[in-house]
Each structure stands twice: as C-alpha cells, then as structure tokens.
Scaffold this motif. Structure first.
Motif, short mmCIF file in Angstrom:
data_model
loop_
_atom_site.label_atom_id
_atom_site.label_comp_id
_atom_site.label_asym_id
_atom_site.label_seq_id
_atom_site.Cartn_x
_atom_site.Cartn_y
_atom_site.Cartn_z
N ALA A 23 0.86 -1.18 0.00
CA ALA A 23 0.00 0.00 0.00
C ALA A 23 0.90 1.22 0.00
CB ALA A 23 -0.93 0.01 1.21
N ALA A 24 0.34 2.34 -0.43
CA ALA A 24 1.14 3.56 -0.48
C ALA A 24 0.23 4.78 -0.56
CB ALA A 24 2.08 3.55 -1.69
N ASP A 25 0.75 5.89 -0.09
CA ASP A 25 0.11 7.17 -0.37
C ASP A 25 1.18 8.18 -0.75
OD1 ASP A 25 1.22 7.97 2.06
OD2 ASP A 25 -0.69 8.06 3.11
N ALA A 26 0.78 9.20 -1.48
CA ALA A 26 1.72 10.20 -1.97
C ALA A 26 1.11 11.58 -1.84
CB ALA A 26 2.09 9.92 -3.42
N ILE A 27 1.96 12.55 -1.56
CA ILE A 27 1.54 13.94 -1.49
C ILE A 27 2.53 14.79 -2.26
CG2 ILE A 27 2.70 14.30 0.72
CD1 ILE A 27 0.45 16.29 1.42
N VAL A 28 2.02 15.71 -3.05
CA VAL A 28 2.86 16.60 -3.85
C VAL A 28 2.38 18.03 -3.64
CG1 VAL A 28 3.61 17.26 -6.17
CG2 VAL A 28 3.40 14.84 -5.57
N ALA A 29 3.30 18.92 -3.33
CA ALA A 29 2.98 20.33 -3.13
C ALA A 29 3.81 21.17 -4.08
CB ALA A 29 3.26 20.74 -1.69
N GLU A 30 3.14 22.07 -4.78
CA GLU A 30 3.78 22.96 -5.74
C GLU A 30 3.45 24.39 -5.35
OE1 GLU A 30 3.93 23.02 -10.54
OE2 GLU A 30 1.93 23.25 -9.65
N GLY A 31 4.44 25.27 -5.35
CA GLY A 31 4.14 26.62 -4.91
C GLY A 31 5.03 27.68 -5.52
N GLN A 32 4.49 28.91 -5.50
CA GLN A 32 5.24 30.08 -5.90
C GLN A 32 5.01 31.15 -4.84
OE1 GLN A 32 2.43 29.33 -8.30
NE2 GLN A 32 3.65 27.52 -8.82
N SER A 33 6.06 31.89 -4.51
CA SER A 33 5.91 32.96 -3.53
C SER A 33 6.76 34.15 -3.93
CB SER A 33 6.30 32.48 -2.12
OG SER A 33 7.66 32.13 -2.07
N LEU A 34 6.30 35.33 -3.51
CA LEU A 34 6.99 36.57 -3.80
C LEU A 34 6.94 37.43 -2.55
CD1 LEU A 34 8.24 38.66 -5.80
CD2 LEU A 34 5.88 39.30 -6.39
N SER A 35 8.08 37.94 -2.11
CA SER A 35 8.11 38.79 -0.92
C SER A 35 8.99 40.01 -1.17
CB SER A 35 8.64 38.01 0.29
OG SER A 35 9.97 37.58 0.09
N ILE A 36 8.54 41.13 -0.61
CA ILE A 36 9.23 42.41 -0.74
C ILE A 36 9.41 43.01 0.65
CG2 ILE A 36 9.06 44.78 -1.60
CD1 ILE A 36 9.57 42.82 -3.83
N GLU A 37 10.58 43.55 0.94
CA GLU A 37 10.81 44.22 2.21
C GLU A 37 11.48 45.56 1.94
OE1 GLU A 37 13.58 43.17 5.94
OE2 GLU A 37 11.95 41.74 5.61
N ALA A 151 9.25 46.80 6.91
CA ALA A 151 7.88 46.71 6.42
C ALA A 151 7.92 45.80 5.20
CB ALA A 151 7.32 48.08 6.06
N GLY A 152 6.99 44.87 5.13
CA GLY A 152 7.05 43.90 4.05
C GLY A 152 5.69 43.51 3.53
N ALA A 153 5.69 43.02 2.31
CA ALA A 153 4.47 42.53 1.68
C ALA A 153 4.79 41.24 0.94
CB ALA A 153 3.89 43.57 0.72
N GLY A 154 3.83 40.34 0.87
CA GLY A 154 4.10 39.06 0.22
C GLY A 154 2.88 38.46 -0.43
N TYR A 155 3.13 37.51 -1.29
CA TYR A 155 2.06 36.79 -1.99
C TYR A 155 2.51 35.35 -2.20
CZ TYR A 155 -0.98 35.14 -5.76
OH TYR A 155 -1.84 34.40 -6.52
N GLY A 156 1.59 34.43 -2.10
CA GLY A 156 1.91 33.03 -2.37
C GLY A 156 0.74 32.30 -2.99
N SER A 176 -2.29 33.29 -0.59
CA SER A 176 -2.15 34.11 0.60
C SER A 176 -1.57 35.45 0.21
CB SER A 176 -1.25 33.43 1.64
OG SER A 176 0.07 33.31 1.14
N ARG A 177 -2.02 36.49 0.88
CA ARG A 177 -1.53 37.85 0.66
C ARG A 177 -1.25 38.46 2.02
NH1 ARG A 177 0.29 42.26 -0.10
NH2 ARG A 177 -0.34 43.77 -1.71
N SER A 178 -0.05 38.97 2.23
CA SER A 178 0.34 39.44 3.55
C SER A 178 0.95 40.83 3.50
CB SER A 178 1.35 38.47 4.18
OG SER A 178 2.53 38.41 3.41
N LEU A 179 0.88 41.52 4.65
CA LEU A 179 1.45 42.85 4.80
C LEU A 179 1.79 43.04 6.27
CD1 LEU A 179 2.11 45.59 3.46
CD2 LEU A 179 -0.25 46.27 3.90
N SER A 180 2.97 43.58 6.55
CA SER A 180 3.39 43.73 7.94
C SER A 180 4.28 44.96 8.13
CB SER A 180 4.16 42.48 8.41
OG SER A 180 5.36 42.34 7.67
N CYS A 181 4.37 45.39 9.40
CA CYS A 181 5.22 46.52 9.74
C CYS A 181 5.70 46.36 11.17
CB CYS A 181 4.45 47.83 9.59
SG CYS A 181 5.42 49.31 9.96
N THR A 182 6.99 46.58 11.40
CA THR A 182 7.58 46.56 12.74
C THR A 182 8.18 47.92 13.02
OG1 THR A 182 8.09 44.20 12.56
CG2 THR A 182 9.25 45.45 14.26
#
Length: 448
Positions: A23-37, A151-156, A176-182
């Motif tokens: 028996a077997a199971d398989a998982i595959v994840a594919e992704g792209q991300s972009l981040s700016i600071e 301060a940063g923004a990102g997308y995935g 996902s879309r993110s935005l942050s500030c410290t």
C-alpha cells in the motif's frame, strides 16, 4: 507532457507498487511565492521562489517508510519508490499504521464554497513594494516612532494533491496575501518595538497599509517607559492578540497523539467540565476564505464541524487514524500530512464562544491587574498543566491602564485558569483561531 501534482502522485504510487509496496500514499505540493521588504523608503530585499516537493509513504504489512524529494524526474521517482520499500522492509512493525478503509475515503467535496484561492492575478513586485512603503510611511508618521525596522508585503500560491493506492485522489490550491510593519519607538537605551500585520486568502480582504503601519507605530510608542509590575496574585487579562495561545494549550492537551501516550493533563477528563458552561470550542473546516479550511484531511477522510468543548464540557479528542486505533476510537478527520512526515493529529479552524462584554468592560471590572499583550518563552508541564511564561503588557489600576510593564513572569495551572475564564467579544472573525480577550481571575505575577 507537463507533470502536475496529481499525475506525480499517481506516478509515485505506481512506482511504489512495482517496487513491492503493498500500500502507499503520496503527497505533492507545488508553490510560488513573492516577498518584498523595504527600509528607509528603499527596497531592502526582494525574493521570488518556485518549487515542487514530493512525498511518498509505503507500507508492507505493518511496516512503513517515508521518503521525499524535490526532483520530479521519472528516474528519481523510481529511486524514491525502491528506497522506500527497502526501508520499510527493515522498519519495526507499527500495529496502528495503515491507510484508511477504502469505504471511508471521501469522494466528493465543494471546493468553490471554501474559496481557498483568490482568482485575481498575482500582484506585481511594484504593487507589493507600494504597499510596504505605505505601511512604513504610516508607522513613521506616528509621533514618537524613531524608525521602522522593517515593512514587508508578500504573496503566495500553492497547490497540493494527495493520493492513495486504495482509491483516494484529491487536491486544491491556496493563495495568501500578507502585509506587515515593525516599528521602533524611542532612542538609545530607551527603545521599544512592536508589530502589526495581516494575512488573508483574498487580496480584497487585506487590511490597508495605512492601518497596519499606524497600528504598529502606536503600539511601539505605548510601550515606552516600561516598569516591572508588582509581585503577587492578580487578575490577568490576555489581550486578543495572544489569547489564542491559551486555547492552543487546551488543543494540544486534547490531541489524540498526546492522549495515546498518556502525556496530557486532560487524559482522564473526558466528559468533565473544562471551561465555564457559557463557553464552547468549535472546530469548523468549512469557513470560506480561511487558512485552516479544507475539504479532506491528510489521510483522505472527510473533515467535519465538531464541538471539542460543548457548554464547557470536553466531548472528544482530535484524532488521526493511528491515534484513533490506539485508543479504539474513530478518526475525527484531523490528520495533517507533511511532505516529509507521516500523518499526525492537528486542528483546523477553531472558534471560542464570545462573551457579552468588550475588553474595556473586562479591564474596568478587573480592578488592579495585568493586561498581557506579548509573551516570550514557555514552561508548560504537559502532564500537570502547570503554566509559566514571560510576559509584557500594561499595568491596570482601578480598571484603567496606568503604564507599560515588562520583565515579569505569570504562572498558574491550566486546569484552574481555563475553568475560570471570562471571554470578551473582540475575537477577529477572519482568523483561523477566533479567540477573544480572556480574563483569568487570579494568577501569580513575579515582578519587583
């Protein structure tokens, strides 16, 4: 032909069966991300990544092994399968391992209703930079802020697919879309830092850059001129920003893996009063646009809405197949599966019943005590529930905030703390864990 996560999963399973897997199971994840600071009104860092990861679990009787790779070539898939089978033959037997029964696998689901992925185009690096610069400017505009650390923004965008040798095959995409500030307030040795940020599934739901930057700046300024609080027993109000950690400790203690090991302070408390009768903890994996939503778990079983705590009473454990088998129970559809890890129990979206009063009402009623807005470190005894954490926040007298505090420790026992919670009504409905501010009437503070 282009390989998709789905075709790669089936190729992995086919290769495993040819190599001798039962028996077997398989998982595959594919992704792209972009981040700016950004920093000092200039681009500080930009990063874009794309990748694909493959995970294969094989079973021979009650022996199992797992391998992973980021190489999707046919020869790599064959090698993965052969190595996994060889490893499984040498692995010790686990009487509780195994795939779900074919008849229990979910076959249909409504992805559209979950709205896991924003159909709008990926934002450009320039658009992310504009947002990050706006957040930085809003933070710097607060009187008392000396600098914005970052301060940063990102997308995935990510796709995941799961398949099993006994008939399950399903996948979905997430965005996902993110935005942050410290922000940092003050100068020299009198500097304080605080943060604000937001992450959403849909760009349109993201809070504005102005709000995030302004909030980060205001929080940092409010921390200036900190003192150490008094030592003694006082009420503690856990701010909504960090209150979910208390419910997180409850969820960890009701995790089936911990219960099966006997390593939980909740292990003998099924059916007992854990929270006040006015409070329930609801798990709902079907909330649209929420990061914890999903139509099936990491073993191909249907997820479900359930009451973990009903009217204060503990009603059930969080179970995957292995922990359910150990406890002679049925999986609750809560298996989380990583590329390089076997399934384990995990919670999805959680909501605690809101109270009838605002945080300001609870502050007024608590009299003298501590409003905790940040915590560091953790000493939690999983067997007894003894609790101790470093904390900072604001000292309260006569129901009003007096001054910021830090360098203190708060301590208690989770059984007593949770049984006497008073909930506010300020939980943020768009979070995966919706938990309002929580008042605990009596904990030990170690300060001056």
């Amino acid at each position: 032909m282009t390989q998709t996560p789905e075709t790669l999963c089936h190729a992995l399973i086919e290769a495993a069966q040819k190599a001798g897997a039962e028996a077997a199971d398989a998982i595959v994840a594919e992704g792209q991300s972009l981040s700016i600071e950004v920093h000092n009104s200039k681009l500080e860092h930009a990063e874009r990544s794309e990748g694909i990861d493959l995970g294969l679990r094989v079973l021979i009787g009650k022996q199992q092994a797992l391998v992973s790779s980021s190489d999707m070539r046919a020869e790599t898939i064959q090698t993965m399968a052969e190595r996994a089978v060889a490893m499984a033959r040498e692995a010790p037997e686990d009487p509780y391992t195994g795939l779900a029964d074919a008849g229990d696998l979910v076959q249909t689901w409504d992805l559209d209703a979950l709205e896991l992925a924003d159909p709008s185009p990926e934002p450009s690096p320039e658009a992310l930079q504009i947002d990050a610069l706006a957040a930085e400017a809003a933070g710097l505009a607060i009187d008392g802020v000396s600098q914005v650390q970052a301060a940063g923004a990102g997308y995935g965008r990510h796709r995941v697919h799961l398949a099993t040798s006994n008939g399950f095959s399903g996948g979905y995409s997430r965005t996902s879309r993110s935005l942050s500030c410290t922000a940092i307030a003050g100068t020299g040795t009198e500097m304080e830092r605080d943060y604000d940020g937001d992450t959403r599934t849909f760009q349109a739901d993201l809070r504005s850059a102005d709000e995030i930057g302004r909030t980060a700046g205001e929080r940092a300024v409010a921390q200036l001129n900190t003192r150490r609080p008094e030592t003694g027993s006082f009420p503690i109000l856990f701010d909504e920003r960090i209150s979910s950690s208390l419910i997180g400790h409850l969820l960890a203690a009701s995790n089936g893996a911990a219960i099966a090991r006997g390593a939980s302070w909740l292990k003998d408390m099924m059916g007992e009063q854990i929270l006040p009768a006015s409070l329930s903890v609801i798990e709902d994996p079907f909330r649209p646009r929420i990061s914890g939503s999903r139509p099936f778990d990491g073993e191909g079983l249907a997820t479900q809405r359930r009451e973990i705590i009903k009217d204060g009473v503990l009603t059930g454990w969080t179970l995957d197949l292995a922990s359910a088998r150990k406890l002679d129970l049925t999986s609750t559809g809560n298996a989380a599966r990583g590329i390089g890890s076997v399934p384990s129990p995990s919670n999805w979206n959680i909501a605690l019943t809101p109270g009838e009063h605002s945080q300001a009402d609870l502050l007024r009623d608590m009299g003298t005590g501590l409003l905790v807005t940040s915590m560091i470190g953790s000493t939690i005894n999983p067997n007894t529930g003894d609790y101790s954490r470093g904390a900072s926040g604001f000292w309260v007298e006569n129901g009003e905030v007096q001054y910021p505090v830090n360098e203190c420790t708060i301590a208690g026992n989770l059984k007593d703390m949770l049984r006497n919670l008073i909930a506010a009504n300020d939980g943020r409905s768009y979070l995966s864990r919706v938990v309002p501010s929580l008042l605990v009437e009596g904990m030990t503070i170690a300060g001056n």
